[in-house]
Design an enzyme around this catalytic site. Structure first.
Site, PDB file in Angstrom:
ATOM      1  N   LYS A 142      34.184 -16.343-141.632  1.00 53.09           N
ATOM      2  CA  LYS A 142      34.069 -15.759-140.293  1.00 53.09           C
ATOM      3  C   LYS A 142      32.827 -16.298-139.580  1.00 53.09           C
ATOM      4  O   LYS A 142      31.726 -16.238-140.115  1.00 53.09           O
ATOM      5  CB  LYS A 142      33.984 -14.235-140.381  1.00 53.09           C
ATOM      6  CG  LYS A 142      35.293 -13.573-140.729  1.00 53.09           C
ATOM      7  CD  LYS A 142      35.147 -12.065-140.845  1.00 53.09           C
ATOM      8  CE  LYS A 142      35.284 -11.371-139.529  1.00 53.09           C
ATOM      9  NZ  LYS A 142      35.321  -9.884-139.708  1.00 53.09           N
ATOM     10  N   ILE A 143      33.055 -16.804-138.384  1.00 51.23           N
ATOM     11  CA  ILE A 143      31.968 -17.330-137.549  1.00 51.23           C
ATOM     12  C   ILE A 143      32.071 -16.656-136.183  1.00 51.23           C
ATOM     13  O   ILE A 143      33.150 -16.624-135.585  1.00 51.23           O
ATOM     14  CB  ILE A 143      32.077 -18.861-137.385  1.00 51.23           C
ATOM     15  CG1 ILE A 143      31.975 -19.553-138.752  1.00 51.23           C
ATOM     16  CG2 ILE A 143      30.996 -19.381-136.441  1.00 51.23           C
ATOM     17  CD1 ILE A 143      32.171 -21.063-138.691  1.00 51.23           C
TER      18      ILE A 143
END
Length: 370
Positions: A142-143
């Site tokens: 997750k970014i």
């Protein structure tokens, strides 16, 4: 309708049901496997808040904490080892789902340190580091979709990392996320990666939009303003889906699809209803459309299993209605751009707060174990 039939209907409508929660207790008790087998759950998302809560309750982490303390692990290293271990186990539990769905589902998400949300190079480096540490093909890193996160998303994808883009609020930023995805795939292809093996979702946050907009409408207090309460979040998501359909039917996309690329599915996140005046399944039932993901806290999952309704596609073709909602918001005096700026800032701050809470909790546990 039985529990299974309601969730089965949602899955049959093309919505991938992911659980927005993970804990070692859930893994050890067999609860996660039960959710897969009986509740149509085909993926898991995590965030710092979820891990902070998991570590604050129960004894499932005690043994690993003692082992980490005995070898003098730093707090940061301990947090990383603990979260990576949970995600690895969850990936293994979902391996069958991953295989049968051809890699589309069976995904488990692990977030980069949210304190890096405004540091491009550090985010990209940590994304690759986590990808290697977990070492499971069904991981998604997750970014956050901050301005600094966008090039990190492209960089991670270019190296073959599957990415869950998080904290998307505005359509403008969502378009930038899709552009970052396409550029990442183009670079990945140039780097010799098999595009078919790269997957991504774009996590569009839903309930928080109403949580921010509704008080502004109530402060304005006019009948026109009050009539718009509870409408912004769903309208925003419907506009996002219209943008998705546009981008993923473009010539640029078709060229990548010809090389085996997969579309970046919209993921409806933050779908737990915060306002008790609204139906507790609102952000599930009103956003039913094929080739999307809805990641739900367990309470929302169980609410839908109990009384949720699938009434066909509730998204396609409703973009004009959604635009009218936003035209109405502007007309009554809501600064929509400010709404999205506040939501992104607060979203990053909340995750940083949870990350710090996680570090603090593990720090105390390490001290107690010594």
């Amino acid at each position: 309708m039985s529990t299974n039939e309601r969730l089965a209907a949602l899955a049959a409508a093309g919505v991938s049901i992911w659980l927005d929660d993970l804990s070692r207790e859930r893994l050890r008790s067999g609860n996660l496997r039960e959710l897969i087998e009986d509740w149509h759950v085909v993926g898991v998302t995590t965030n710092p808040t979820i891990f902070a809560a998991a570590l604050s309750h129960g004894e499932a982490y005690d043994e690993q904490v003692r082992e980490l303390a005995s070898r003098g692990a730093s707090v940061a290293d301990a947090v990383r080892e603990i979260t990576v271990a949970d995600v690895q186990q969850a990936c293994d539990v979902f391996s069958g789902t991953w295989e049968t769905s051809g890699g589309k589902d069976g995904r488990v998400s692990l977030e980069v340190d949210p304190g890096l949300a405004h540091e491009t190079e550090a985010t990209a480096a940590q994304a690759l580091d986590l990808w290697k540490a977990v070492d499971r093909p069904n991981l998604m890193v997750k970014i956050p979709a901050t301005l600094e996160g966008l090039p990190a998303i492209t960089q991670a994808l270019s190296e073959g990392v599957s990415v869950n883009v998080t904290l998307i609020f505005s359509i403008e930023r969502y378009r930038a996320v899709m552009d970052a995805y396409l550029e990442g795939l183009e670079r990945a292809s140039a780097n010799g990666h098999n595009l078919a093996g790269i997957r991504s979702v774009a996590s569009f946050f839903v309930s928080r939009v109403d949580t921010e907009v509704d008080p502004r409408l109530e402060k304005l207090g006019t009948p026109e303003a009050l009539a718009l309460r509870g409408k912004a979040a769903v309208a925003n998501a419907r506009l996002a889906h219209a943008a998705f359909r546009e981008v993923f039917s473009s010539d640029r996309w078709e060229a990548l699809a010809g090389k085996g690329a997969n579309p970046q599915r919209p993921l409806w996140a933050s779908t737990g209803v915060k306002n008790k005046a609204y139906p507790d399944t609102l952000y599930v039932s009103e956003l039913v459309v094929s080739d999307t993901v809805n990641t739900m806290p367990e309470a929302t999952l169980k609410a839908f299993a109990d009384h949720g309704e699938v009434e066909g596609d509730r998204v396609t073709g409703l973009a004009d209605d959604a635009r009218q909602v936003f035209d109405g918001l502007t007309a009554v005096g809501v600064d929509v751009a400010d709404v999205f700026e506040v939501l992104e800032r607060e979203g990053v701050e909340k995750f940083i707060g949870s990350w710090n809470e996680l570090l603090e909790t593990v720090g105390h546990q390490l001290e107690a174990a010594n």
